[in-house]
Design an enzyme around this catalytic site. Structure first.
Site, PDB file in Angstrom:
ATOM      1  N   CYS A   1     -11.943   1.530   4.255  1.00 37.30           N
ATOM      2  CA  CYS A   1     -11.930   2.167   2.936  1.00 37.30           C
ATOM      3  C   CYS A   1     -12.346   1.163   1.873  1.00 37.30           C
ATOM      4  O   CYS A   1     -12.116  -0.040   2.010  1.00 37.30           O
ATOM      5  CB  CYS A   1     -10.544   2.731   2.625  1.00 37.30           C
ATOM      6  SG  CYS A   1      -9.293   1.474   2.255  1.00 37.30           S
TER       7      CYS A   1
ATOM      8  N   CYS B   1       0.805  -1.224   0.000  1.00 34.68           N
ATOM      9  CA  CYS B   1       0.000   0.000   0.000  1.00 34.68           C
ATOM     10  C   CYS B   1       0.838   1.273   0.000  1.00 34.68           C
ATOM     11  O   CYS B   1       0.299   2.366  -0.211  1.00 34.68           O
ATOM     12  CB  CYS B   1      -0.948   0.003   1.192  1.00 34.68           C
ATOM     13  SG  CYS B   1      -2.091  -1.395   1.204  1.00 34.68           S
TER      14      CYS B   1
ATOM     15  N   GLY C   1      -6.451 -10.187  -1.388  1.00 35.36           N
ATOM     16  CA  GLY C   1      -5.999 -11.561  -1.196  1.00 35.36           C
ATOM     17  C   GLY C   1      -4.739 -11.832  -1.990  1.00 35.36           C
ATOM     18  O   GLY C   1      -4.324 -11.032  -2.835  1.00 35.36           O
TER      19      GLY C   1
END
Length: 400
Positions: A215, A83, A119
């Site tokens: 989110c 991220c 995933g």
């Protein structure tokens, strides 16, 4: 070694969209790149290197995206840091300019997401998260809940148990995000919510999280052009925003040894990166007017207040209650609406944060403008793990 000042000459992002509702990634990435080039007043031929970030894509997807813009033969490096991918691309671009390897560099991030929880793609080899998963299982259990929720919900639960933080505090953070997003035309979710609305949303973990505290996955792209001061002068570019300090950290022993879910989700990484940035800049968190931080869950926004030094450890609930995280308070957090309102296309998020902060420091943020914005902090976290913290500064009297 003496480093050059690094300016942000141009930024651009496209509106984020729900999975299945966006253009394919090459088109999204090319559009964001063209927006950043136009904002800078440059042609793609002026770019000397490119760092392109994405998480869910095949090798050389960065080339596939930028070939839509031009075939200039420049080095294109593909970046994947979960991220924090977008800000990792920015970190590399800044390093290239700061150390004189290039004068003008593109940082680009994009993501074409699928619906639902994140995933693994490769199930025939060890996952990078095996140690994080084992720690989470030992500390919180709840194997029936998707892992990302267990990570950050478990971290929020640790704060609740230690400090008595009420669930309503996380709901208030989400409601604040919605009020900010109402003024952002690029935010996906712009409907203002109350704390009561967030509390009344479907429960995903009783006593810990409702659906609105997480989110949504989205697709999108964002980009930034960074350059040296000399390059900007020679090309007549704007020189009014620079990267004053930046740091990247990865996990230390505390992540797995502290027995604390807050450490598993990167608390010490974020704290160390912020401290390095403040030391480089010779300032403290009290000098910052606005922050775009990694609110993948409302829980992580609260933890980040403390990790970044915006409030004392254990003081986040009071920080929220006093309104110190919004307009009229001490520091405006996520004026864009954050990930909670824009969504989180993993590779694009860090550069979307950069876009917001640069526009704020230029005074171009419209109805969401933070008054007197001079110093802006960015926090982008990726489990697995990496954290990038960047300090941007408005440069007084810097004409093109």
């Amino acid at each position: 070694m003496q480093q050059q000042h690094v300016l942000v000459a141009g930024v651009g992002m496209i509106p984020f969209a729900k999975p299945g509702a966006s253009a394919p990634y090459p088109q999204m990435a090319a559009e964001a790149t063209r927006l950043a080039l136009a904002d800078a007043g440059l042609d793609y031929a002026d770019v000397q290197q490119a760092y392109v970030g994405y998480v869910y894509g095949d090798s050389t997807a960065g080339q596939r995206a930028l070939y839509e813009v031009g075939l200039s033969g420049i080095p294109i490096l593909n970046v994947n840091n979960n991220c924090s991918t977008g800000s990792t691309a920015l970190w590399l671009a800044r390093q290239a300019v700061a150390h004189g390897a290039a004068d003008c560099v593109l940082a680009l991030g994009f993501e074409q997401m699928k619906p639902g929880a994140l995933g693994a793609v490769f199930d025939d080899r060890p996952t990078p998260f095996d140690r994080f998963d084992a720690a989470t299982e030992a500390l919180v259990g709840h194997a029936e809940i998707p892992l990302a929720l267990r990570y950050f919900g478990g971290a929020g639960l640790a704060h609740m148990r230690q400090y008595g933080t009420p669930l309503e505090t996380f709901a208030a953070i989400r409601a604040k995000a919605s009020r900010h997003a109402a003024n952002n035309p690029l935010a996906l979710l712009r409907k203002p919510l109350s704390t009561e609305d967030v509390m009344a949303a479907p429960v995903v973990w009783p006593g810990v999280m409702t659906r609105l505290m997480a989110c949504p996955p989205t697709c999108g792209a964002a980009a930034a052009i960074v350059c040296s001061d000399d390059f900007a002068r020679r090309h007549g570019l704007r020189r009014d925003v620079r990267i004053r300090a930046q740091a990247m950290t990865t996990d230390g022993p505390a992540t797995f040894e502290a027995g604390d879910m807050r450490e598993v989700v990167g608390y010490s990484m974020a704290r160390a990166a912020a401290r390095q940035v403040f030391e480089q800049a010779g300032i403290g968190p009290q000098d910052v007017q606005l922050v775009e931080l990694h609110d993948c869950f409302a829980h992580n926004e609260l933890l980040s207040y403390e990790a970044l030094g915006l409030c004392p450890e254990g003081g986040a609930a009071q920080f929220v209650a006093d309104g110190d995280n919004t307009y009229g308070g001490r520091v405006v957090t996520n004026p864009s609406g954050g990930l909670l309102s824009k969504g989180h296309p993993l590779g694009a998020t860090g550069l979307a944060q950069c876009t917001e902060l640069v526009q704020q420091l230029r005074g171009q943020a419209g109805a969401r403008q933070v008054p007197g914005a001079r110093l802006a902090l960015q926090h982008n976290l990726g489990l697995g793990g990496a954290c990038v913290v960047t300090l941007y500064e408005a440069v007084e009297g810097a004409a093109a």
